[in-house]
Each structure stands twice: as C-alpha cells, then as structure tokens.
Design an enzyme around this catalytic site. Structure first.
Site, PDB file in Angstrom:
ATOM      1  CD  GLU A  63     -60.187   7.997  63.580  1.00 56.58           C
ATOM      2  OE1 GLU A  63     -60.283   7.026  63.113  1.00 56.58           O
ATOM      3  OE2 GLU A  63     -59.172   8.504  64.446  1.00 56.58           O
ATOM      4  CD  GLU A  74     -60.618  11.970  66.534  1.00 57.80           C
ATOM      5  OE1 GLU A  74     -60.252  10.752  67.674  1.00 57.80           O
ATOM      6  OE2 GLU A  74     -61.780  12.155  66.281  1.00 57.80           O
TER       7      GLU A  74
END
Ligand SMILES: *[C@@H]1O[C@H](CO)[C@@H](O)[C@H](O)[C@H]1NC(C)=O
Ligand SMILES: *[C@@H]1O[C@H](CO)[C@@H](O)[C@H](O)[C@H]1NC(C)=O
Ligand SMILES: *[C@@H]1O[C@H](CO)[C@@H](O)[C@H](O)[C@H]1NC(C)=O
Length: 640
Positions: free
Chosen positions: A199, A290
């Site tokens: 991320e 995810e």
C-alpha cells in the site's frame, strides 16, 4: 492493510495519479492486443488482460491471507492450509515480518518460529500456491508496520530512496528474497508471485511517490533471485507503484465498525473499480491483492464475533459477487485465518487476538462464512468461461435485465470462448432488507427468454446477490440457463454431475440444451417435485424449489438440487496426480457429502481414502469413479 480514506478524496486521487502513472500512458490505447505476457525471467507464471496462467493454463486465483508469525507453531500450518484448500481456494498470501527476522541490525535469523520453510512446505503439501509479501513495510496492524525496532534509531526517511533506508533493508531483502526464490514454482516450490512494498499510497505533502525507491526495491528482489512476477497492492485503485509486473489494489468496503454489524451504507458496494482498473492497467488481469475478509477490532471494541457478522455470509455474497461482476480473476481475502498477535507484535490499534472475524476463527474452527466461501470458490474453479470474461454494462446496471429498478444486474460475458453469460444480481440499495421479486429477460443461444419460462418469479431477499448463468458448459452438458446457482460440477464415469443450490424454499429454473429432442427427466432420489417445459424443441426447462436435496436425471446428466444447508455439506476433492504440480491438480474431481470438514482424498488402487474432521454423526454420500472407490476409508478406517 489498511489505510482509511474518504471516497471523494479517493476519486480525486485516481484522476491526478493517472496522469503521472507510467501505465497511465496506456490510456490512449483503445485497442488491446490479446497476448500472453511474462516477466522475461521464467515461463511458468504468465498472464494477460484476463487472468493469470500457470504452465499455460488459466486459473482463478482465489486466495486467503494467513500470516506465519500469527501462528508460530510450525506444525499447525498444514491444518490451516488444508482447511483453505478444502474451501476450494488455490492460494494463500502472506506477509513476512522484517522486525521478527532481524531483531538486531545485521543479525538475521530463520531459527525456530522464525523459519519460513515449514510454511512453504505445508502450502505445497496442501496444494496451495503462495503470494509472498516481504515488505519491507507491511503495516498488517503490526508494531512499526513490520519494521524492526532499531529502525527508530536510524537517520533518514524510510520508505524512500534515502540510502540510510536502502542500506538498512539490504540484508533483510537479500536473505528473505533468497528464501522466497528457493521456494518459487520455478524451483518446485509453491511461490507464484512476490509483492514489492505494501500500500505505497496516500502520501501527504510534502512527500510524494518515490519512483527511485520503487525501482531499487524491485531490483533488490530480482538480485536476490526472485524470478516470478512482482506485484503491488495499491491501497485503492489509485495508480501508485504501477511499475511492477501486475499492479492491483486493496479494498475494505464495509469498514470496521463491528459494533453495528448489520448497518451497511446504501452505496457501500464499489462499482468504480472496473473503470479504474481499465484506466490504470488494462493490459493486466483485474487483481485484488486484499479484499475485506473480516475486520480488525481495537481495544474496547465489540469483539470478533461481531466482526464476523459485519463480514458474514451476506457480506460475502454481495461484495465478492460484485468483484466477480468486474471480472476479478485474482481475489485474496484479508484475513482468511487471522490468528494471534504473539509477543508484542500488535500495533496499538488492535489487541492480542487477531481473529479478524475471518472464515477460520482464531481457534481454527470454521465459521458459517467458510461454507459460503466454499460455494463461491468451487463455482469459479469449474467455470473456465469466467476467466476470459468482461462486464458489459458496468455503469448501466440498475433495472437492467429485470426491469426492477430496486435491483442491479451486471452482464458478464465470456468474450473469447462460448459466449457464456454470468448475470450478477444484487440490491440497488445495499442497506436494504427488502424482498425483491423479478423475472430475467436474457439473451441465450436459442433466443431471448423471459425467465422463469414456466411462470412465477425469482426472488432476492434482503442482503443477497446471485449469479445466474447462461450457455454454461459442464462437461458434455450445456446448461442453457440456471437461476439456481452452480456450486460445482464434475464428469464421473461418463455422467455429468451438476450441483445447484438456492435458499430454502426458493423457486428456481435450470434448463438444458440438447442436440435433439430432450430426454425425459426423472427423480432419482429425494422428495422434491418439478415442472418441465420444452423450449425451442431442443431444450428442457425444469422448475423446482430448492428444498432439502433432490436428484434429477436428464439423459446422462444428474442434477443435484440443494438448499443452502445441504450444499454446505458437499465437498469437491481432487486426488493428487504425479509430478511437480501433483498437489495442485484439478483433474478427476470427487464429490462427497460428508460432515464438518473433508480435507483431502487419495486413490490407492481401488480404495478411496478420505481425510477429514467430524463434529457430529455424519452420513456420507460419495460420487466417485466406481473402479477407484470399491473400498472407501475415512481417516484410515473403512466406511460401510
Ligand atoms: C537522507 O537522510 C539523511 C539523514 O536524515 C539526510 O541527512 C540526507 O540529507 C538524506 N538524503 C537525501 C538525499 O534526502
Ligand atoms: C466451450 O464448449 C466446448 C464444447 O462444449 C467445451 O469443450 C469447452 O470446454 C467450452 N469452453 C469453456 C471455456 O467453457
Ligand atoms: C458442526 O459444524 C457445523 C458447521 O459449522 C454446524 O452447523 C453444526 O452445528 C456443528 N454441529 C455440532 C454438533 O456442533
């Protein structure tokens, strides 16, 4: 995981990030060539705009997140992996915690609980591919996001190309990269993808995306011997760190308010991901590294039982099927087994349990969520037509195909193969508990049909979503359409066995198309009844209610009509074949109705050996080749 962001801000970011992204340059390209891509270093794991391929074969990567350091008892990995495999998944994604492996600078250890090899070995034994995510930063609600404590005393800004940081992670990435490389599929191991960073998104001024750092980190992984494709999970489809082989994104659309587990926002279901994917990396598959599989709970929170409700079977149906409506062919659920925050590894936002309300609870028991996932994962595993599909009406779903504006329907078509259609139906208002009735007006290979063709209507009750198929191939059977959802199918001893399911008592229709006049259907077992109608002289529609279990024979096709509770009890198992990929085989499926958990199956001559766990007295129903199931054993003891 996990960055919390407001939606408006997110959308603005998409726009500005695209202008900068190297892959954003692809925006001008309107015609995409269909060609297989590889990373130039190996040929086992390749991909194109539709899906990943292993040894040239497309697959839906249905993956569960599991962290080795949250279950440090090495002998227990196999238990968790077999449970994930039995759910119909074929992969596990995992983080590596740098701070655990290098507690003191320069002293890297893979001893005891730090050893990753037992994790790799157990995955391979269970037949699961691995997606390795070594950071160096992982977040994961861990202390320092996985950075070692000594990092605090190191000058320079981390997660940038400052040499103080590059020097700090160098030893770790060399060591962990070598371990991962040794366990890649190219070396007979289970690792198919390796993620760089985590991320790497959401920079706040004056900081920006450091492209030099990204380049250097990817090079460090390559220098360590990693040859499989390198991926990145943007915190949302925002076009950050796109210089990897297969860019993808994360999403937690139902949030983390476990104290109000029945409250969903009206617009909670994300629809813009497809458009973002097509503008960021249309040359790759739509990969979600995810997707919300549960929720973390903080100190003073309402407890993980409530998080499991917030992200329960209803959530799984609505949100995962929406990803299917966007032709997602790599879907990793964070977490699938959460585990425990041992030894002070938690960051202050979470407590000792990291159960996460996931499908497999902290004590490794199975929640109802697990059984719902089993239905979805098995369906995608036997639906190759889905792997070359595209959504056709992503922004024009309300009232489509049903003329009911309270419903949204996405048409997903196989654009390469047999033009199979997948129609994903859900509520327009995600927050509603209302019952909607509808009929479907669908194009099929025998013309447009109003379904149910025998009369009556279909229903969608509250927080639910369904996938109706059209012109779906199951062995030598063509399913003209089915409103009852397909769980799995298999061709066994010359018969096509097709398992369909619906909520208890629901009205459904399944129709078959034949080359000639349809054969007469007959009930083989069960108390269910059906109505029938011949369509276009070569097709046969059956209308029934999904109540209990009824088996209907039509020619050489056996249709198992199941309510959800009965569908939950079936397992599709694959005996290992031979060679390097033996445990990953999807050949020779065996379908067994059994109890709480059936882990695996082996064929030894004419004996079928089933392994599993029971929590109650169970009756087995075994659908297997007669020659290899003259004797059936369960955990070594003969079944009679
Ligand atoms: C790297 O960090 C050090 C220590 O904070 C600092 O002195 C140096 O200016 C930084 N280098 C760059 C290129 O920003
Ligand atoms: C397309 O139909 C053929 C013939 O029925 C079948 O063999 C093949 O598996 C189907 N392809 C897909 C992707 O379903
Ligand atoms: C066994 O497990 C199933 C699935 O979780 C559950 O529905 C059932 O209630 C359990 N039975 C017993 C006796 O605990």
């Amino acid at each position: 995981m996990k960055l919390l962001l407001s939606k408006v801000w997110t959308l603005l970011w998409v726009a500005s990030a695209l202008a900068k992204s190297p892959r954003g340059a692809g925006l001008q390209r309107t015609v995409l060539l269909r060609r297989t891509q590889d990373d130039g270093l190996q040929k086992i794991v390749t991909w194109d705009q539709y899906s990943l391929m292993i040894n040239g074969k497309r697959l839906m990567v249905f993956s569960g997140e599991v962290h080795p350091y949250r279950n440090p008892v090495q002998s227990l990995h196999l238990d968790v992996f077999q449970k994930i495999k039995a759910m119909g998944f074929n992969a596990v994604s995992f983080y590596v915690f740098w701070g655990i492996l290098e507690p003191k600078r320069g002293e890297i250890s893979f001893e005891g609980f730090r050893d990753l090899q037992p994790f790799f070995d157990a995955a391979k034994k269970a037949g699961l591919y691995l997606i390795a995510r070594p950071g160096p930063y992982i977040n994961a609600e861990t202390a320092g996001g996985g950075f070692p404590g000594w990092g605090t005393y190191t000058p320079g800004l981390w997660r940038t190309s400052n040499t103080t940081y590059l020097d700090a992670y160098d030893g770790y990435i060399k060591a962990v990269g070598a371990k991962i490389a040794a366990n890649e599929v190219t070396n007979g191991g289970p690792v198919i993808l390796v993620q760089a960073e985590n991320e790497y998104s959401g920079f706040q001024a004056p900081y920006t995306e450091d492209l030099d750092y990204e380049k250097k980190l990817i090079q460090s992984l390559r220098d360590a011997g990693v040859t499989v494709p390198i991926t990145h999970n943007d915190a949302w489809p925002g076009g950050h760190l796109t210089m990897v082989d297969i860019y993808g994104y994360d999403s937690y659309p139902n949030g983390f308010d476990c104290s109000n587990p029945y409250v969903w926002k009206s617009d909670a279901v994300p629809e813009w991901f497809w458009g973002a994917h097509m503008s960021i990396n249309p040359e790759d598959l739509n990969a979600v590294y995810e997707f919300q599989g549960g929720a973390f709970d903080g100190w003073g929170g309402s407890g993980y039982a409530t998080c499991a409700v917030l992200t329960g079977p209803e959530f799984e149906r609505v949100f995962y099927k929406n990803q299917i409506a966007m032709s997602t062919t790599l879907l990793n659920l964070y977490m699938t087994f959460g585990g425990t925050n041992w030894g002070g590894i938690a960051h202050p936002g979470v407590y000792t349990s990291y159960d996460y309300g996931s499908a497999i609870a902290e004590d490794r028991t199975l929640r109802e969520k697990y059984y719902e996932l089993k239905l979805q994962a098995n369906f995608l595993a036997v639906s190759p037509a889905y792997l070359t599909s595209r959504p056709q009406n992503i922004y024009n779903t309300q009232g489509s195909f049903t003329k009911n504006s309270a419903l949204k329907t996405t048409q997903v078509l196989d654009v390469v193969g047999n033009k199979t259609g997948f129609y994903v139906v859900r509520q327009t208002d995600a927050s509603t508990n209302a019952l909607q009735t509808y009929t479907l007006n669908l194009p099929t290979s025998i013309g447009n049909l109003k379904i149910p063709t025998i009369g009556g209507s279909l229903s969608l009750n509250g927080k639910d979503s369904k996938i109706h198929v059209v012109d779906y191939t199951a062995g030598s059977t063509t399913v003209l359409y089915s409103t009852a959802e397909i769980f799995t199918w298999a061709t066994i001893d010359g018969k096509d066995i097709i398992l369909v399911y619906g909520n208890a008592g629901e009205l459904h229709e399944t129709a078959f198309k034949f080359g000639t006049t349809p054969p007469a259907p007959e009930v083989l077992s069960g108390t269910g009844t059906f109505q029938q109608k011949t369509l276009a002289s070569n097709s046969l529609a059956l209308q029934f209610r999904t109540t209990g279990q009824t088996v209907v024979q039509v020619g050489s096709t056996l249709l198992y009509i199941l309510d959800r509770a009965n569908a939950y009890q079936f397992w599709a198992l694959h005996p290992p074949t031979i060679g390097a990929f033996a445990q990953y085989s999807t050949e020779n499926p065996i379908i067994v109705k059994g109890g709480y958990l059936l882990r695996s199956v082996e064929i030894r001559g004419s004996t079928l050996a089933i392994q599993g766990d029971l929590n109650d007295t169970a009756t087995f129903e075994i659908i297997a080749p007669a020659a290899s199931s003259k004797l059936v054993t369960f955990n070594g003891a003969p079944l009679c």
